[in-house]
Design a protein around this motif. Structure first.
Motif, PDB file in Angstrom:
ATOM      1  N   THR A 117       0.859  -1.176   0.000  1.00  0.00           N
ATOM      2  CA  THR A 117       0.000   0.000   0.000  1.00  0.00           C
ATOM      3  C   THR A 117       0.898   1.230   0.000  1.00  0.00           C
ATOM      4  N   PHE A 118       0.823   2.014  -1.064  1.00  0.00           N
ATOM      5  CA  PHE A 118       1.662   3.201  -1.152  1.00  0.00           C
ATOM      6  C   PHE A 118       1.121   4.292  -0.237  1.00  0.00           C
ATOM      7  N   LEU A 119       2.040   5.019   0.374  1.00  0.00           N
ATOM      8  CA  LEU A 119       1.693   6.102   1.280  1.00  0.00           C
ATOM      9  C   LEU A 119       1.140   7.285   0.475  1.00  0.00           C
ATOM     10  N   PRO A 120       0.358   8.148   1.116  1.00  0.00           N
ATOM     11  CA  PRO A 120      -0.174   9.326   0.424  1.00  0.00           C
ATOM     12  C   PRO A 120       0.959  10.138  -0.221  1.00  0.00           C
ATOM     13  N   GLY A 121       0.707  10.556  -1.451  1.00  0.00           N
ATOM     14  CA  GLY A 121       1.711  11.293  -2.202  1.00  0.00           C
ATOM     15  C   GLY A 121       2.564  10.395  -3.077  1.00  0.00           C
ATOM     16  N   PHE A 122       2.581   9.111  -2.766  1.00  0.00           N
ATOM     17  CA  PHE A 122       3.343   8.139  -3.550  1.00  0.00           C
ATOM     18  C   PHE A 122       2.404   7.141  -4.232  1.00  0.00           C
ATOM     19  N   ASP A 123       1.121   7.431  -4.235  1.00  0.00           N
ATOM     20  CA  ASP A 123       0.139   6.430  -4.632  1.00  0.00           C
ATOM     21  C   ASP A 123      -0.491   6.630  -6.000  1.00  0.00           C
ATOM     22  N   ASP A 124       0.151   7.403  -6.871  1.00  0.00           N
ATOM     23  CA  ASP A 124      -0.374   7.480  -8.236  1.00  0.00           C
ATOM     24  C   ASP A 124       0.615   6.821  -9.199  1.00  0.00           C
ATOM     25  N   GLU A 125       0.190   6.627 -10.427  1.00  0.00           N
ATOM     26  CA  GLU A 125       0.998   5.883 -11.390  1.00  0.00           C
ATOM     27  C   GLU A 125       2.352   6.539 -11.640  1.00  0.00           C
ATOM     28  N   ARG A 126       2.379   7.850 -11.746  1.00  0.00           N
ATOM     29  CA  ARG A 126       3.632   8.561 -12.000  1.00  0.00           C
ATOM     30  C   ARG A 126       4.607   8.365 -10.832  1.00  0.00           C
ATOM     31  N   ALA A 127       4.108   8.462  -9.620  1.00  0.00           N
ATOM     32  CA  ALA A 127       4.950   8.260  -8.439  1.00  0.00           C
ATOM     33  C   ALA A 127       5.474   6.828  -8.386  1.00  0.00           C
ATOM     34  N   CYS A 128       4.632   5.865  -8.682  1.00  0.00           N
ATOM     35  CA  CYS A 128       5.047   4.454  -8.652  1.00  0.00           C
ATOM     36  C   CYS A 128       6.159   4.193  -9.662  1.00  0.00           C
ATOM     37  N   MET A 129       6.068   4.811 -10.824  1.00  0.00           N
ATOM     38  CA  MET A 129       7.128   4.663 -11.831  1.00  0.00           C
ATOM     39  C   MET A 129       8.430   5.285 -11.332  1.00  0.00           C
ATOM     40  N   ALA A 130       8.339   6.442 -10.687  1.00  0.00           N
ATOM     41  CA  ALA A 130       9.534   7.101 -10.145  1.00  0.00           C
ATOM     42  C   ALA A 130      10.160   6.260  -9.039  1.00  0.00           C
ATOM     43  N   ILE A 131       9.332   5.675  -8.191  1.00  0.00           N
ATOM     44  CA  ILE A 131       9.823   4.813  -7.112  1.00  0.00           C
ATOM     45  C   ILE A 131      10.569   3.619  -7.703  1.00  0.00           C
ATOM     46  N   ASP A 132       9.992   2.999  -8.712  1.00  0.00           N
ATOM     47  CA  ASP A 132      10.626   1.847  -9.349  1.00  0.00           C
ATOM     48  C   ASP A 132      11.992   2.227  -9.925  1.00  0.00           C
ATOM     49  N   ARG A 133      12.069   3.375 -10.584  1.00  0.00           N
ATOM     50  CA  ARG A 133      13.339   3.844 -11.150  1.00  0.00           C
ATOM     51  C   ARG A 133      14.368   4.073 -10.043  1.00  0.00           C
ATOM     52  N   CYS A 134      13.938   4.691  -8.959  1.00  0.00           N
ATOM     53  CA  CYS A 134      14.836   5.000  -7.846  1.00  0.00           C
ATOM     54  C   CYS A 134      15.383   3.719  -7.207  1.00  0.00           C
ATOM     55  N   ILE A 135      14.498   2.782  -6.948  1.00  0.00           N
ATOM     56  CA  ILE A 135      14.911   1.516  -6.336  1.00  0.00           C
ATOM     57  C   ILE A 135      15.851   0.753  -7.266  1.00  0.00           C
ATOM     58  N   THR A 136      15.509   0.693  -8.538  1.00  0.00           N
ATOM     59  CA  THR A 136      16.339  -0.005  -9.513  1.00  0.00           C
ATOM     60  C   THR A 136      17.731   0.606  -9.592  1.00  0.00           C
ATOM     61  N   ALA A 137      17.807   1.925  -9.652  1.00  0.00           N
ATOM     62  CA  ALA A 137      19.104   2.608  -9.742  1.00  0.00           C
ATOM     63  C   ALA A 137      19.971   2.328  -8.521  1.00  0.00           C
ATOM     64  N   HIS A 138      19.360   2.257  -7.348  1.00  0.00           N
ATOM     65  CA  HIS A 138      20.121   1.994  -6.134  1.00  0.00           C
ATOM     66  C   HIS A 138      20.507   0.519  -6.003  1.00  0.00           C
ATOM     67  N   LEU A 139      19.663  -0.378  -6.462  1.00  0.00           N
ATOM     68  CA  LEU A 139      20.003  -1.804  -6.382  1.00  0.00           C
ATOM     69  C   LEU A 139      21.153  -2.165  -7.313  1.00  0.00           C
ATOM     70  N   LYS A 140      21.353  -1.410  -8.376  1.00  0.00           N
ATOM     71  CA  LYS A 140      22.435  -1.683  -9.328  1.00  0.00           C
ATOM     72  C   LYS A 140      23.808  -1.299  -8.796  1.00  0.00           C
ATOM     73  N   ALA A 141      23.863  -0.512  -7.737  1.00  0.00           N
ATOM     74  CA  ALA A 141      25.138   0.016  -7.226  1.00  0.00           C
ATOM     75  C   ALA A 141      26.033  -1.100  -6.690  1.00  0.00           C
ATOM     76  N   PHE A 142      27.318  -0.958  -6.914  1.00  0.00           N
ATOM     77  CA  PHE A 142      28.292  -1.910  -6.377  1.00  0.00           C
ATOM     78  C   PHE A 142      29.137  -1.285  -5.278  1.00  0.00           C
ATOM     79  N   ALA A 143      28.998   0.019  -5.065  1.00  0.00           N
ATOM     80  CA  ALA A 143      29.837   0.740  -4.098  1.00  0.00           C
ATOM     81  C   ALA A 143      29.618   0.255  -2.666  1.00  0.00           C
ATOM     82  N   PRO A 144      28.402   0.246  -2.129  1.00  0.00           N
ATOM     83  CA  PRO A 144      28.269  -0.261  -0.755  1.00  0.00           C
ATOM     84  C   PRO A 144      28.242  -1.783  -0.766  1.00  0.00           C
TER      85      PRO A 144
END
Length: 110
Positions: free
Chosen positions: A61-88
């Motif tokens: 369940t997405f929190l208020p402000g993160f619960d529309d399609e555009r926000a969900c796409m941005a969240i997915d991009r953000c998570i994907t970009a961070h999961l790809k990191a090898f630094a930490p």
């Protein structure tokens, strides 16, 4: 200082960061709560996303402000970009991304 993640933050991921990775919003290890360092539903989701494993038996369940399609796409991009990191190290990345996920949604077992 308390960690937070805003819609502006998740929406600011560039194409280059998505392609090559980033750690710009990854919380510092000491800012990640202990239950994320030892593992929970949020870190299990992060791990499943990283390794392309299925994650059955949860409800998101997405929190208020993160619960529309555009926000969900941005969240997915953000998570994907961070999961790809090898630094930490792996544990920091999974705990940190799990904590990031907790800032935008609530996950429960079904």
């Amino acid at each position: 200082m308390a960690y937070s993640l805003s819609l502006a933050d998740v929406g600011s991921i560039t194409e280059a960061e998505l392609e090559h990775s980033t750690v710009k919003f990854l919380p510092k290890w000491e800012d990640i709560p202990a239950d994320f360092r030892t593992g929970n539903l949020y870190t299990q989701l992060a791990q499943a996303r990283l390794l392309d494993y299925p994650m059955p038996g949860i409800s998101i369940t997405f929190l208020p402000g993160f619960d529309d399609e555009r926000a969900c796409m941005a969240i997915d991009r953000c998570i994907t970009a961070h999961l790809k990191a090898f630094a930490p190290r792996h544990e920091h990345r999974i705990a940190g991304v799990g904590y990031m996920i907790s800032q935008v949604c609530t996950i429960t077992e079904v």
